[in-house]
Write an enzyme that holds these catalytic residues in place. Structure first.
Site, short mmCIF file in Angstrom:
data_model
loop_
_atom_site.label_atom_id
_atom_site.label_comp_id
_atom_site.label_asym_id
_atom_site.label_seq_id
_atom_site.Cartn_x
_atom_site.Cartn_y
_atom_site.Cartn_z
N ASP A 116 39.45 49.04 12.04
CA ASP A 116 38.94 47.68 12.14
C ASP A 116 39.71 46.92 13.22
O ASP A 116 40.93 46.87 13.20
CB ASP A 116 39.10 46.97 10.78
CG ASP A 116 38.40 45.63 10.73
OD1 ASP A 116 37.62 45.33 11.64
OD2 ASP A 116 38.66 44.87 9.78
N ASP A 124 32.68 45.93 15.22
CA ASP A 124 34.14 46.06 15.36
C ASP A 124 34.80 46.95 14.32
O ASP A 124 36.03 46.92 14.16
CB ASP A 124 34.78 44.68 15.33
CG ASP A 124 34.57 43.97 14.00
OD1 ASP A 124 33.66 44.38 13.26
OD2 ASP A 124 35.30 43.01 13.70
N GLU A 125 34.03 47.75 13.60
CA GLU A 125 34.65 48.60 12.58
C GLU A 125 33.83 49.88 12.37
O GLU A 125 32.62 49.92 12.58
CB GLU A 125 34.81 47.86 11.26
CG GLU A 125 33.51 47.41 10.64
CD GLU A 125 33.70 46.71 9.30
OE1 GLU A 125 34.51 47.19 8.49
OE2 GLU A 125 33.03 45.68 9.08
#
Length: 374
Positions: A8, A114-115
């Site tokens: 993350d 974003d993860e």
């Protein structure tokens, strides 16, 4: 079950913007890293419009939270730096991150910009331990891309996700099922993955305030108050998650996106910005899946009402809906007029018969000659 990583980006939008600003100011001796000062991404300082999309650690110390109005953030920290978002640039950084991670292993499931989850099983023989690999990933991202990530390690997906949310930034944490009592059960129940505000309020009413209390509560009580979601929360609190890292790209049957705002929007400029942000994400998913949209679906919104229930509005077929309501109203009006006329006709007929019978009773057959006599 094998080992799973959850990777993350730390405050993604702010971190990516910081990297760009530092590159642009490479020759400036006074260049500032916005990650180290009170700063937020989103909104307009002059108009005091918009919401906080990302915040620095320094901004967090002022009590600023993601999703709150810019006006509130300025009240908490009047001198805070506000930087507008650049979603196109964020998508570029996301692609760079995922491409870099795939140099470690192709077994990756991206779940947002974003993860992602990573299945460590295929590369476990290349590293002395999962921790060694996780630190290698973290340091490589920082060195080559300029921003930091947290890596959570576990034997189930939900715990890997929980682990990556522990102390930030630039950290590696483990949370195996054998570690949940020590590392997770003492945390507030609102920190459990999938425990939303409504669920947390219900749990508090039941006297459940930390994850350990949730894990040791009778499952049937949670299901009685929270239905199926109660069972899911109970399983997560006990480290139960049978889902696996899905590395296959399946054909998308439908693409959509949504966002939950902390307050109702009534400003068209702000609404358009949110819709643009959601549209860019949908378009990005279509491009990633190499697909095209054939049908334009509806845009809808839910707003809170005084009773706390959700009221839904939609832009689909509003004109048709108005016409349909008008036609129904006209038909109902006409039917009402017919019924009233029928009742009036029957009433007049009954009154006439009553007068006729009364006259015959009083004067006999000669009653109808009375008008002639007079």
């Amino acid at each position: 079950m094998g080992i799973i990583f959850h990777i993350d980006v730390n405050s993604a939008y702010l971190s990516w913007t910081a990297v760009k600003l530092l590159k642009e100011a490479a020759k400036d001796e006074k260049k500032i890293d916005i990650r180290n000062i009170p700063a937020i991404i989103g909104g307009d300082r002059e108009k005091r419009h918009g919401i906080v999309l990302a915040k620095s650690i320094s901004a967090k110390k002022f009590g600023i939270v993601t999703g709150e109005p810019i006006a509130n953030a300025l009240q908490k920290c009047p001198n805070i730096l506000i930087v507008p978002p650049e979603h196109g640039y964020y998508n570029e950084q996301s692609h760079k991150l995922m491409n870099l991670l795939r140099t470690f292993t192709p077994d990756i499931e991206q779940v947002s910009v974003d993860e992602c989850y990573m299945d460590f099983s295929g590369i476990q023989n290349e590293y002395p331990s999962p921790l060694a690999c996780a630190y290698k990933i973290k340091d490589t991202v920082k060195e080559k891309l300029g921003f930091t990530v947290n890596v959570g390690i576990s034997d189930v997906k939900v715990l890997a996700k929980m682990a990556s949310d522990f102390t930030k930034p630039d950290k590696v944490h483990t949370l195996y099922r054998r570690e949940i009592k020590e590392k997770m059960w003492q945390l507030p129940v609102e920190e459990l993955y999938m425990a939303g505000k409504s669920s947390v309020n219900t749990l508090h009413k039941l006297g459940i305030y930390n994850i350990g209390q949730l894990a040791t509560s009778p499952e049937y009580i949670l299901e009685a108050h929270l239905k199926k979601h109660g069972k899911i929360l109970w399983e997560y609190a006990n480290g139960i998650d049978k889902s696996v890292v899905n590395t296959k790209r399946e054909e998308l049957k439908g693409v959509g996106n949504s966002i939950t705002l902390p307050y109702d929007l009534d400003n068209m400029e702000e609404i358009e910005k949110i819709l643009l942000q959601l549209s860019e994400k949908v378009a990005g998913r279509l491009r990633k899946g190499k697909q095209m949209a054939k049908t334009k679906k509806r845009t809808s919104a839910r707003t809170s009402t005084p009773s706390g229930t959700a009221k839904r509005t939609t832009t689909k077929n509003k004109k048709q809906s108005y016409i349909k309501d008008y036609v129904y109203a006209v038909i109902l009006f006409c039917l009402t007029i017919l019924v009233v006329l029928s009742l009036v006709t029957d009433l007049i007929g009954n009154v006439g018969e009553f007068l006729k019978d009364s006259l015959l009773g009083l004067f006999g057959p000669g009653a109808f000659l009375l008008p002639v006599y007079f």
